[in-house]
Design an enzyme around this catalytic site. Sequence first.
Site, PDB file in Angstrom:
ATOM      1  N   GLU A  39      -0.703 -32.331 -86.223  1.00  0.00           N
ATOM      2  CA  GLU A  39      -0.339 -31.703 -84.945  1.00  0.00           C
ATOM      3  C   GLU A  39      -0.535 -32.647 -83.762  1.00  0.00           C
ATOM      4  O   GLU A  39      -1.610 -33.207 -83.570  1.00  0.00           O
ATOM      5  CB  GLU A  39      -1.187 -30.433 -84.746  1.00  0.00           C
ATOM      6  CG  GLU A  39      -0.825 -29.650 -83.490  1.00  0.00           C
ATOM      7  CD  GLU A  39      -1.666 -28.382 -83.311  1.00  0.00           C
ATOM      8  OE1 GLU A  39      -2.763 -28.298 -83.901  1.00  0.00           O
ATOM      9  OE2 GLU A  39      -1.219 -27.492 -82.573  1.00  0.00           O
TER      10      GLU A  39
ATOM     11  N   LYS B 190      -0.067 -33.410 -79.431  1.00  0.00           N
ATOM     12  CA  LYS B 190      -0.280 -32.681 -78.188  1.00  0.00           C
ATOM     13  C   LYS B 190       0.052 -33.594 -77.018  1.00  0.00           C
ATOM     14  O   LYS B 190      -0.116 -34.808 -77.110  1.00  0.00           O
ATOM     15  CB  LYS B 190      -1.747 -32.244 -78.126  1.00  0.00           C
ATOM     16  CG  LYS B 190      -2.070 -31.379 -76.925  1.00  0.00           C
ATOM     17  CD  LYS B 190      -3.325 -30.571 -77.185  1.00  0.00           C
ATOM     18  CE  LYS B 190      -3.671 -29.741 -75.978  1.00  0.00           C
ATOM     19  NZ  LYS B 190      -4.700 -28.744 -76.273  1.00  0.00           N
TER      20      LYS B 190
ATOM     21  N   ASP C 136       3.461 -27.218 -82.210  1.00  0.00           N
ATOM     22  CA  ASP C 136       2.813 -26.136 -81.461  1.00  0.00           C
ATOM     23  C   ASP C 136       3.607 -25.926 -80.183  1.00  0.00           C
ATOM     24  O   ASP C 136       3.882 -26.882 -79.444  1.00  0.00           O
ATOM     25  CB  ASP C 136       1.355 -26.538 -81.157  1.00  0.00           C
ATOM     26  CG  ASP C 136       0.578 -25.445 -80.421  1.00  0.00           C
ATOM     27  OD1 ASP C 136       1.078 -24.955 -79.385  1.00  0.00           O
ATOM     28  OD2 ASP C 136      -0.532 -25.099 -80.857  1.00  0.00           O
TER      29      ASP C 136
ATOM     30  N   HIS D  36       2.513 -27.605 -76.830  1.00  0.00           N
ATOM     31  CA  HIS D  36       2.086 -28.998 -76.822  1.00  0.00           C
ATOM     32  C   HIS D  36       3.113 -30.000 -76.326  1.00  0.00           C
ATOM     33  O   HIS D  36       3.086 -31.175 -76.689  1.00  0.00           O
ATOM     34  CB  HIS D  36       1.604 -29.391 -78.214  1.00  0.00           C
ATOM     35  CG  HIS D  36       0.283 -28.770 -78.544  1.00  0.00           C
ATOM     36  ND1 HIS D  36      -0.524 -29.217 -79.558  1.00  0.00           N
ATOM     37  CD2 HIS D  36      -0.384 -27.748 -77.971  1.00  0.00           C
ATOM     38  CE1 HIS D  36      -1.631 -28.476 -79.614  1.00  0.00           C
ATOM     39  NE2 HIS D  36      -1.552 -27.577 -78.658  1.00  0.00           N
TER      40      HIS D  36
ATOM     41  N   HIS E  44       3.018 -23.684 -84.916  1.00  0.00           N
ATOM     42  CA  HIS E  44       1.966 -22.951 -84.220  1.00  0.00           C
ATOM     43  C   HIS E  44       2.635 -22.157 -83.112  1.00  0.00           C
ATOM     44  O   HIS E  44       3.037 -22.729 -82.093  1.00  0.00           O
ATOM     45  CB  HIS E  44       0.920 -23.906 -83.622  1.00  0.00           C
ATOM     46  CG  HIS E  44      -0.195 -24.213 -84.562  1.00  0.00           C
ATOM     47  ND1 HIS E  44      -1.362 -24.828 -84.164  1.00  0.00           N
ATOM     48  CD2 HIS E  44      -0.332 -23.953 -85.890  1.00  0.00           C
ATOM     49  CE1 HIS E  44      -2.159 -24.943 -85.221  1.00  0.00           C
ATOM     50  NE2 HIS E  44      -1.567 -24.428 -86.269  1.00  0.00           N
TER      51      HIS E  44
ATOM     52  N   ASP F 172      -2.343 -21.213 -74.181  1.00  0.00           N
ATOM     53  CA  ASP F 172      -2.570 -20.383 -75.362  1.00  0.00           C
ATOM     54  C   ASP F 172      -2.647 -18.894 -75.053  1.00  0.00           C
ATOM     55  O   ASP F 172      -3.554 -18.198 -75.518  1.00  0.00           O
ATOM     56  CB  ASP F 172      -3.816 -20.861 -76.127  1.00  0.00           C
ATOM     57  CG  ASP F 172      -3.591 -22.206 -76.799  1.00  0.00           C
ATOM     58  OD1 ASP F 172      -2.845 -22.246 -77.777  1.00  0.00           O
ATOM     59  OD2 ASP F 172      -4.144 -23.215 -76.322  1.00  0.00           O
TER      60      ASP F 172
HETATM   61  C1  RNT Z   1      -5.161 -27.247 -79.771  1.00  0.00           C
HETATM   62  C2  RNT Z   1      -4.337 -27.031 -80.980  1.00  0.00           C
HETATM   63  C3  RNT Z   1      -5.067 -26.525 -82.182  1.00  0.00           C
HETATM   64  C4  RNT Z   1      -6.100 -25.476 -81.847  1.00  0.00           C
HETATM   65  C5  RNT Z   1      -6.728 -24.812 -83.035  1.00  0.00           C
HETATM   66  C6  RNT Z   1      -7.948 -24.054 -82.661  1.00  0.00           C
HETATM   67  O1  RNT Z   1      -4.444 -27.564 -78.666  1.00  0.00           O
HETATM   68  O2  RNT Z   1      -3.270 -26.188 -80.682  1.00  0.00           O
HETATM   69  O3  RNT Z   1      -4.152 -26.103 -83.123  1.00  0.00           O
HETATM   70  O4  RNT Z   1      -5.585 -24.495 -80.994  1.00  0.00           O
HETATM   71  O5  RNT Z   1      -6.925 -25.708 -84.026  1.00  0.00           O
HETATM   72 ZN    ZN Z   2      -2.067 -25.505 -82.293  1.00  0.00          ZN
END
Ligand code: RNT
Ligand code: ZN
Length: 419
Positions: free
Chosen positions: A224, A226, A260, A263, A287, A297
């Site tokens: 992942e 960001k 995500d 991100h 995500h 979030d």
């Molecule tokens: C953080 C990421 C990650 C977290 C979790 C808790 O920016 O999105 O996935 O939210 O692992």
């Molecule tokens: Zn995430």
Amino acid sequence: MYDVKKGYEVAKEFYAQYGIDVDKMIEICDKTPISIHCWQGDDVGGFEKKEGGLTGGIQTTGNYPGKARTADELRADLEFAMKYIPGEKKVNIHANYQEADTFVDRNEIEPKHFEKWADWAVEQGIGLDFNPTYFSHPKSENGTLSALDENVRKFWIEHGIRSRKIGEYFYKKTGKVCVINHWTPDGDKEFPIDTIGPRLRLKDSYDQIFEATKDVEGVMDGIESKVFGIGAESFTAGSHEFCMGYVMSKNCDHIILTLDTGHYHPTETVSAKLASVYTFSDHVLLHVSRPVRWDSDHVVNFDDETRAIMEELVRLGKLQDTYIATDFFDASINRVVAWVTGLRNTRKAILAALLQPVDAMKKLEADGDVSGRLAVSQEFKAAPFSLVWDYYCQQKDAGVGLEWLEDVRTYEKDIQSKR
Ligand code: RNT
Ligand code: ZN
């Protein structure tokens, strides 16, 4: 309550006009797993036997009463929420949700520290997903997998290795593939001079983790990226280009990209990225979240982007190849309401996407009828999918409309407010 069956019959007639088999779409929607993130239930706190707040550039805001204080409470809340989330489910836990009797550090975690979670999942008939926790730890303050300090980096590599073994344990216990998500917050508040060193170390750390656990079975690994985290606004080692590059260069079955929705820069959308990623990859880990101005979030809404993501997956024929997981944490409202709302919205977006004449629209496009394409796609934005949704929820005993809300209020009064 209105006549749900009658509504369904009307909707069925509506969709039949366009050759859409409503029952078949309900079935596909129902069988599409969604992985529920456990961390909405306790504000990403976890249950390690040690003090310390949430770090890593992520933040929960709010102090709504009644959060789960123990893993048993968290599982009870999850069980309650799951009743109102129709369809195939998994639960996604983080390494800091371990249940060792005494403090066990991240480089020492073992399957036995997650036995209760595994037994519970088997009892619930669901799969478990996992996440190494590269944050909320004294050793994560100056980087983890990209740290310059070799002892620190070693510590976190060991954590990654152990996490993959725990994933295999979950697979063996539940019989369901465990999807592991690897996310490191490593970054810098200011612009570093050396921007490649941390990336080379991060790459090497991932390589070491995967090499040391190459015999692990039943695990998929999402990487992942960001754009930035709080306190690390200028530089992120695991940027999109880094993670995409890593996944593509590995070119192996189990290492996939995690997208995500929070991100990316605010004008970028995950829905617009999926086809490009799928050009080169067989799977994606999603995500589903909701960024408000930044990676805040918030609880997933039934909004344009969530709908566009599911529409894109259906149009690509990739719904079954995508590991759909949720990721949000709102501490300002009842946490069960947050789960149920966000998860129902995610599922509803899948259903609404399935109830569209994809083949007909593709044909119009291929025939060059772009006017027709526009007209049809717009017509289906407000098609009567909610009548089908209500019927589906009734069939699954998951609460029609807002029926679930009263039950959660009772649960809050009887259980959560006494904590
Ligand atoms: C953080 C990421 C990650 C977290 C979790 C808790 O920016 O999105 O996935 O939210 O692992
Ligand atoms: Zn995430």
